[in-house]
Design an enzyme around this catalytic site. Sequence first.
Site, mmCIF file in Angstrom:
data_model
loop_
_atom_site.group_PDB
_atom_site.id
_atom_site.type_symbol
_atom_site.label_atom_id
_atom_site.label_comp_id
_atom_site.label_asym_id
_atom_site.label_seq_id
_atom_site.Cartn_x
_atom_site.Cartn_y
_atom_site.Cartn_z
ATOM 1 N N GLU A 54 -29.906 25.123 -9.399
ATOM 2 C CA GLU A 54 -30.177 26.351 -8.650
ATOM 3 C C GLU A 54 -29.444 27.564 -9.217
ATOM 4 O OE1 GLU A 54 -32.363 26.933 -6.374
ATOM 5 O OE2 GLU A 54 -33.001 24.890 -5.969
ATOM 6 N N ASP A 71 -32.764 34.434 -2.780
ATOM 7 C CA ASP A 71 -32.003 33.187 -2.786
ATOM 8 C C ASP A 71 -30.617 33.547 -3.280
ATOM 9 O OD1 ASP A 71 -34.232 31.745 -1.974
ATOM 10 O OD2 ASP A 71 -34.854 31.342 -4.020
#
Length: 125
Positions: A54, A71
Site C-alpha cells: 500500500e 487513501d
Amino acid sequence: MAALVLLSILACVLVGNMGKIFRRCELAQVLHQAGMDGFRGYSLADWLCMAFHESRFNTDTVDHEADGSTDNGIFQINSRQWCDDYRSSTRNLCHMHCSDLLTSNINDDIVCAMQIVQKPRGMGA
C-alpha cells in the site's frame, strides 16, 4: 540573525510532524507490540505485506482516488469511510483527521486499521 533562528525553529517543528519510512523489522516490532500479530486472524506477515504494497512502509503516502477521496498513511486508509479530509462529507468511522495518518506516529493508524478489519470485509476493505 533573528530570521535564521526563527527558520531553524520552524524547520524543527515541521520535521517533528513529517512522515517516516519504516524499515521492515522496525515496523514488525511496532505492530507486534501493538498486538496486531494474530488480530482477527491476520498474521504479522499479513500486516507487513499490506503496508509494503500500500505505501512501501511510508507513513506520509497519499493516493488520490477517482471519486475524490484519498487513501492515507502507511495502511492507505480511505477518507470516504474512515477519516475526515475536510473536503468532502465522510463517515469518519475512526473519528480522526486524515492528516493524523500521515505522521511518523502510527498509533492512530493502528487503532483505525484494527477497527477496519473488524468489519465484514476485514482486510479486504
